[in-house]
Enzyme design. Structure first.
Site, PDB file in Angstrom:
ATOM      1  N   ILE A  37       0.847  -1.258   0.214  1.00 21.58           N
ATOM      2  CA  ILE A  37      -0.245  -0.104   0.597  1.00 21.58           C
ATOM      3  C   ILE A  37       1.182   1.454  -0.246  1.00 21.58           C
ATOM      4  CG2 ILE A  37      -2.338   1.247   1.513  1.00 21.58           C
ATOM      5  CD1 ILE A  37      -2.600  -1.637   2.349  1.00 21.58           C
ATOM      6  N   TYR A 198      -1.039  -9.062  17.814  1.00 24.08           N
ATOM      7  CA  TYR A 198      -1.419  -7.823  17.223  1.00 24.08           C
ATOM      8  C   TYR A 198      -2.791  -6.847  17.203  1.00 24.08           C
ATOM      9  CZ  TYR A 198      -2.084  -6.504  11.890  1.00 24.08           C
ATOM     10  OH  TYR A 198      -2.725  -5.665  10.564  1.00 24.08           O
ATOM     11  N   LYS A 202      -2.961  -2.891  16.930  1.00 20.89           N
ATOM     12  CA  LYS A 202      -4.188  -2.304  16.173  1.00 20.89           C
ATOM     13  C   LYS A 202      -5.447  -1.098  16.730  1.00 20.89           C
ATOM     14  CE  LYS A 202      -1.893  -2.456  13.309  1.00 20.89           C
ATOM     15  NZ  LYS A 202      -0.839  -1.210  12.057  1.00 20.89           N
ATOM     16  N   THR A 234      -0.692  -7.851   0.850  1.00 16.86           N
ATOM     17  CA  THR A 234       1.271  -7.198   0.946  1.00 16.86           C
ATOM     18  C   THR A 234       1.677  -8.468   1.683  1.00 16.86           C
ATOM     19  OG1 THR A 234      -0.040  -6.065   3.273  1.00 16.86           O
ATOM     20  CG2 THR A 234      -0.624  -5.262   1.172  1.00 16.86           C
TER      21      THR A 234
END
Length: 323
Positions: A37, A198, A202, A234
């Protein structure tokens, strides 16, 4: 559940990349801009005449990205440069900012795009901190803090609400966070669960965005926005191969996800009146945030739990010696 379903299957983007006006004279820094991105963001802003800095740990990867973008966009008034940045080593970030300050006096938009997801369990930063928390939160927090004077310097001669910091969150922050939003003890004693760590990182990005908006919005004029770019194919999932395989039908291109990020960075829908907003794919303001997270992001004196402020203070304490 409708708001969550629409993030898995978003409507077509209304913010078209080719409609972005000229960015000549503006300065942008993109962490993790050498791939995925971030690469698409760098390519778009370079094509529009911006001064674009790709920040990352690999000089070779950064230079290869720059050359690839220059081949794809042969005619532009934009510039591309590389900055060495190691987010999981807090001692190095001050040097990155100093190198940037040697070249520029202002910064119009900072894209905190780089991140890591589910490295081998037990992975830690150079300072011994759980790697996802260090890379996704502490490093970007310190970088943003040190770059604050350059963001503030861009405000006086920029249109109101156009100097921005864009933080990268994820849909997992809503789907998988505990009822209270975040268990602060897990930051110092991480669970043996990479997914949970994780999620904490976030949600932490979202918390930092809201707190920055509260602290530096009305009095400084900097807009702080968090965004879920959308499920994209990605390198972020390079350490979570099974997750990538299982989620393959839901994965979109990096170009699609770039619509979300560039909307957060440039859309007129956002500004000082919507400071601290959360953007969802492919460029919409989230209107139905889970009530428990609204409570977590609201100050205690305003009836919330103040968790976002607590997380900001935690990051401030952990990075104080590296300013």
């Amino acid at each position: 559940m409708g708001a969550q379903f629409s993030q898995f299957f978003p409507p077509r983007p209304s913010f078209q990349l080719d409609k972005l006006p000229s960015q000549k004279g503006k300065v942008f820094l993109i962490t993790g801009g050498a791939s995925g991105i971030g690469f698409k963001i760098a390519e778009t802003l370079y094509a529009k005449g911006g001064r674009v800095y790709i920040a990352g740990r690999s000089q070779q990867n950064g230079q290869e990205a720059i050359e690839a973008i220059q081949r794809a966009v042969p005619q532009t008034e934009g510039t591309l440069d590389f900055l060495h940045l190691v987010l999981d080593d807090l001692t190095s970030i001050k040097d990155t900012v100093a190198a940037f300050q040697d070249k520029e006096s202002r910064l119009d938009v900072l894209f905190n795009n780089a991140g890591v997801s589910q490295p081998p369990l037990g992975s830690v930063s150079k300072q011994g901190i759980e790697l996802q928390l260090a890379t996704n939160c502490l490093g970007p927090f310190l970088l943003t803090k040190l770059l604050h004077p350059m963001l503030a310097a861009a405000v006086p001669d920029a249109a109101a609400g156009t100097v921005r910091v864009v933080w990268t969150s994820s849909q997992v922050a809503e789907l998988s966070s505990p009822p209270e939003g975040m268990i602060m003890a897990e930051l110092t004693t991480p669970p043996k669960d990479n997914v949970r760590n994780y999620v904490n990182s976030k949600l932490g990005n979202w918390f930092l965005s809201v707190e920055m908006a509260r602290r530096y919005g009305s009095n400084v004029g900097i807009v702080s926005v968090a965004q879920n770019p959308g499920a994209a194919n990605t390198n972020l999932l390079r350490n979570a191969k099974w997750m990538k395989i299982l989620s393959w039908p839901l994965l979109h291109s990096a170009e699609m996800a770039a619509h979300t990020v560039l909307y957060a960075g440039f859309s007129n829908d956002l500004g000082l009146d919507h400071n601290g907003a959360y953007v969802i794919p492919w460029g919409r303001i989230h209107q139905d945030v889970a009530p428990n997270l609204v409570t977590a992001m609201t100050l205690k004196e305003d009836g919330g739990s103040g968790l976002a402020k607590d997380f900001w203070d935690f990051c401030d304490e952990k990075t104080r010696d590296y300013c």
